[in-house]
Design a protein around this motif. Structure first.
Motif, PDB file in Angstrom:
ATOM      1  N   VAL A  80       0.840  -1.201   0.000  1.00  0.00           N
ATOM      2  CA  VAL A  80       0.000   0.000   0.000  1.00  0.00           C
ATOM      3  C   VAL A  80       0.875   1.251   0.000  1.00  0.00           C
ATOM      4  CG1 VAL A  80      -1.723   1.324   1.282  1.00  0.00           C
ATOM      5  CG2 VAL A  80      -1.925  -1.162   1.145  1.00  0.00           C
ATOM      6  N   ALA A  81       1.908   1.247   0.842  1.00  0.00           N
ATOM      7  CA  ALA A  81       2.799   2.412   0.938  1.00  0.00           C
ATOM      8  C   ALA A  81       3.495   2.681  -0.392  1.00  0.00           C
ATOM      9  CB  ALA A  81       3.829   2.175   2.041  1.00  0.00           C
ATOM     10  N   GLN A  82       3.920   1.628  -1.059  1.00  0.00           N
ATOM     11  CA  GLN A  82       4.610   1.795  -2.344  1.00  0.00           C
ATOM     12  C   GLN A  82       3.690   2.410  -3.396  1.00  0.00           C
ATOM     13  OE1 GLN A  82       5.887  -2.239  -2.950  1.00  0.00           O
ATOM     14  NE2 GLN A  82       7.823  -1.967  -1.859  1.00  0.00           N
ATOM     15  N   HIS A  83       2.456   1.952  -3.449  1.00  0.00           N
ATOM     16  CA  HIS A  83       1.519   2.492  -4.434  1.00  0.00           C
ATOM     17  C   HIS A  83       1.100   3.920  -4.081  1.00  0.00           C
ATOM     18  CE1 HIS A  83       1.253  -1.641  -5.923  1.00  0.00           C
ATOM     19  NE2 HIS A  83       0.667  -1.130  -6.985  1.00  0.00           N
ATOM     20  N   LEU A  84       1.003   4.198  -2.794  1.00  0.00           N
ATOM     21  CA  LEU A  84       0.677   5.562  -2.379  1.00  0.00           C
ATOM     22  C   LEU A  84       1.818   6.504  -2.745  1.00  0.00           C
ATOM     23  CD1 LEU A  84      -1.380   7.358  -0.967  1.00  0.00           C
ATOM     24  CD2 LEU A  84      -0.268   6.829   1.208  1.00  0.00           C
ATOM     25  N   ALA A  85       3.051   6.058  -2.516  1.00  0.00           N
ATOM     26  CA  ALA A  85       4.216   6.872  -2.874  1.00  0.00           C
ATOM     27  C   ALA A  85       4.271   7.104  -4.379  1.00  0.00           C
ATOM     28  CB  ALA A  85       5.495   6.184  -2.399  1.00  0.00           C
ATOM     29  N   SER A  86       3.916   6.070  -5.152  1.00  0.00           N
ATOM     30  CA  SER A  86       3.912   6.196  -6.608  1.00  0.00           C
ATOM     31  C   SER A  86       2.856   7.201  -7.060  1.00  0.00           C
ATOM     32  CB  SER A  86       3.633   4.827  -7.245  1.00  0.00           C
ATOM     33  OG  SER A  86       3.561   4.922  -8.651  1.00  0.00           O
ATOM     34  N   LEU A  87       1.681   7.182  -6.401  1.00  0.00           N
ATOM     35  CA  LEU A  87       0.626   8.148  -6.717  1.00  0.00           C
ATOM     36  C   LEU A  87       1.097   9.576  -6.437  1.00  0.00           C
ATOM     37  CD1 LEU A  87      -2.521   8.427  -7.420  1.00  0.00           C
ATOM     38  CD2 LEU A  87      -2.798   8.685  -4.949  1.00  0.00           C
ATOM     39  N   PHE A  88       1.774   9.752  -5.302  1.00  0.00           N
ATOM     40  CA  PHE A  88       2.302  11.079  -4.949  1.00  0.00           C
ATOM     41  C   PHE A  88       3.309  11.548  -6.002  1.00  0.00           C
ATOM     42  CE2 PHE A  88       0.166  10.752  -1.063  1.00  0.00           C
ATOM     43  CZ  PHE A  88       0.373  11.883  -0.293  1.00  0.00           C
ATOM     44  N   LYS A  89       4.168  10.633  -6.416  1.00  0.00           N
ATOM     45  CA  LYS A  89       5.220  11.006  -7.370  1.00  0.00           C
ATOM     46  C   LYS A  89       4.642  11.306  -8.751  1.00  0.00           C
ATOM     47  CE  LYS A  89       9.655   9.394  -9.206  1.00  0.00           C
ATOM     48  NZ  LYS A  89      10.668   8.297  -9.179  1.00  0.00           N
ATOM     49  N   THR A  90       3.756  10.428  -9.217  1.00  0.00           N
ATOM     50  CA  THR A  90       3.178  10.584 -10.559  1.00  0.00           C
ATOM     51  C   THR A  90       2.406  11.890 -10.697  1.00  0.00           C
ATOM     52  OG1 THR A  90       3.000   8.188 -10.823  1.00  0.00           O
ATOM     53  CG2 THR A  90       1.639   9.558 -12.272  1.00  0.00           C
ATOM     54  N   ASN A  91       1.654  12.236  -9.656  1.00  0.00           N
ATOM     55  CA  ASN A  91       0.814  13.434  -9.702  1.00  0.00           C
ATOM     56  C   ASN A  91       1.475  14.661  -9.084  1.00  0.00           C
ATOM     57  OD1 ASN A  91      -2.026  12.435 -10.678  1.00  0.00           O
ATOM     58  ND2 ASN A  91      -1.331  10.903  -9.197  1.00  0.00           N
ATOM     59  N   LYS A  92       2.749  14.492  -8.694  1.00  0.00           N
ATOM     60  CA  LYS A  92       3.526  15.593  -8.117  1.00  0.00           C
ATOM     61  C   LYS A  92       2.757  16.273  -6.966  1.00  0.00           C
ATOM     62  CE  LYS A  92       6.051  16.492 -12.402  1.00  0.00           C
ATOM     63  NZ  LYS A  92       6.469  17.494 -13.405  1.00  0.00           N
ATOM     64  N   ILE A  93       2.215  15.453  -6.091  1.00  0.00           N
ATOM     65  CA  ILE A  93       1.397  15.964  -5.003  1.00  0.00           C
ATOM     66  C   ILE A  93       2.203  16.809  -4.017  1.00  0.00           C
ATOM     67  CG2 ILE A  93      -0.004  15.248  -3.015  1.00  0.00           C
ATOM     68  CD1 ILE A  93      -1.042  12.938  -4.666  1.00  0.00           C
ATOM     69  N   ILE A  94       3.406  16.361  -3.703  1.00  0.00           N
ATOM     70  CA  ILE A  94       4.265  17.128  -2.790  1.00  0.00           C
ATOM     71  C   ILE A  94       4.641  18.466  -3.425  1.00  0.00           C
ATOM     72  CG2 ILE A  94       6.451  17.205  -1.543  1.00  0.00           C
ATOM     73  CD1 ILE A  94       4.472  15.251  -0.383  1.00  0.00           C
ATOM     74  N   GLU A  95       4.963  18.427  -4.718  1.00  0.00           N
ATOM     75  CA  GLU A  95       5.345  19.655  -5.423  1.00  0.00           C
ATOM     76  C   GLU A  95       4.156  20.639  -5.448  1.00  0.00           C
ATOM     77  OE1 GLU A  95       7.994  16.396  -7.001  1.00  0.00           O
ATOM     78  OE2 GLU A  95       5.910  16.636  -6.364  1.00  0.00           O
ATOM     79  N   ARG A  96       2.963  20.105  -5.644  1.00  0.00           N
ATOM     80  CA  ARG A  96       1.769  20.963  -5.637  1.00  0.00           C
ATOM     81  C   ARG A  96       1.574  21.594  -4.259  1.00  0.00           C
ATOM     82  NH1 ARG A  96      -1.671  20.332  -9.991  1.00  0.00           N
ATOM     83  NH2 ARG A  96      -1.216  18.558 -11.376  1.00  0.00           N
ATOM     84  N   ALA A  97       1.812  20.777  -3.215  1.00  0.00           N
ATOM     85  CA  ALA A  97       1.649  21.289  -1.857  1.00  0.00           C
ATOM     86  C   ALA A  97       2.643  22.413  -1.577  1.00  0.00           C
ATOM     87  CB  ALA A  97       1.827  20.154  -0.853  1.00  0.00           C
ATOM     88  N   LEU A  98       3.876  22.240  -2.016  1.00  0.00           N
ATOM     89  CA  LEU A  98       4.905  23.252  -1.773  1.00  0.00           C
ATOM     90  C   LEU A  98       4.628  24.525  -2.564  1.00  0.00           C
ATOM     91  CD1 LEU A  98       8.097  20.998  -1.832  1.00  0.00           C
ATOM     92  CD2 LEU A  98       6.987  21.995   0.161  1.00  0.00           C
ATOM     93  N   GLY A  99       3.931  24.368  -3.720  1.00  0.00           N
ATOM     94  CA  GLY A  99       3.676  25.527  -4.545  1.00  0.00           C
ATOM     95  C   GLY A  99       2.426  26.309  -4.161  1.00  0.00           C
ATOM     96  N   ARG A 100       1.680  25.802  -3.188  1.00  0.00           N
ATOM     97  CA  ARG A 100       0.443  26.481  -2.799  1.00  0.00           C
ATOM     98  C   ARG A 100       0.706  27.619  -1.826  1.00  0.00           C
ATOM     99  NH1 ARG A 100      -4.553  23.321  -3.508  1.00  0.00           N
ATOM    100  NH2 ARG A 100      -4.083  21.660  -4.952  1.00  0.00           N
TER     101      ARG A 100
END
Length: 234
Positions: free
Chosen positions: A214-234
């Motif tokens: 589950v953790a691996q797929h969640l991390a992949s989702l974050f990476k693919t959709n650049k979720i962390i980058e979006r959070a930092l850019g808000r």
């Protein structure tokens, strides 16, 4: 290049109604950038009344309950009163059991969490968690209506850049019915049974191996959709 802090806000046994109250009254205070939501298992569990009819997030009630719960006398009286009430209810009408959270309320609760998060400029990840269809326990037969409801909620927000969906059931058990039931005359294969023992300790709780997937797929989702980058850019 920065630090990411994960806040464990989940509580065992919570329904989506309780999850909504928890997020509204506690979770928002931490100002998270991303909220992962994995609710629904317990919503279809049977109870004497829906959660929303006998649960409250009243501050005054919470304070009073906290004080009373420190009294052993109160706890003993409460336990006996609950047992008596349950006995009388079962004797009068043993069939008056309802889902803890109705399908309609489940949709409202998940949508409510999304609305609160969106108003606070947070991203949301909706997760359909896997269950073990071979364990024979309560969660072995997840109601497909609740599964589809979560999928439809995610689909309504598919064009947004702040709501994402991760279906871990399909990852663990591809091409299986959502309610976990085998077709008549098609018993589970040895490979499927081995997977169920490797990934789960019962009908819904996972082994470290299952959690890692589950953790691996969640991390992949974050990476693919650049979720962390979006959070930092808000």
């Amino acid at each position: 290049d920065g630090k990411v802090e994960a806040i464990q806000g989940a509580l065992s046994g919570y329904s989506s109604f309780q999850g909504l109250l928890l997020f509204k009254n506690v979770g928002l205070k931490y100002h998270p950038d991303v909220v992962t939501v994995a609710l629904g298992y317990l919503d279809m569990a049977l109870a004497w009344a829906p959660d929303r009819e006998h649960m409250s997030d009243s501050y005054a009630l919470s304070v009073a309950r906290g004080l009373l719960y420190k009294s052993n006398l109160f706890l003993v009286l409460r336990k006996n009163l609950l047992n008596l009430t349950k006995y009388r209810r079962n004797k009068l009408d043993a069939t008056r059991e309802v889902n803890r959270v109705s399908l309609e309320s489940f949709e409202e609760n998940i949508s409510g969490i999304i609305a609160l998060a969106r108003a606070a400029d947070m991203q949301v990840v909706l997760i359909e968690m896997p269950h073990n269809p071979y364990a024979g326990g309560f969660a072995s037969h997840r109601d497909p209506k609740y599964v589809e409801a979560l999928r439809q909620i995610a689909a309504r927000h598919a064009d947004s850049d702040d709501v994402y969906y991760l279906d871990m059931y399909d990852v663990f058990w591809p091409a299986r019915p959502k309610d976990g039931r085998e077709e008549e005359g098609s018993p589970p294969s040895e490979a499927m049974l081995r997977k169920s023992k490797e990934y789960f300790v019962d009908d819904c709780h996972m082994t470290p191996v299952g959690h890692r997937i589950v953790a691996q797929h969640l991390a992949s989702l974050f990476k693919t959709n650049k979720i962390i980058e979006r959070a930092l850019g808000r």
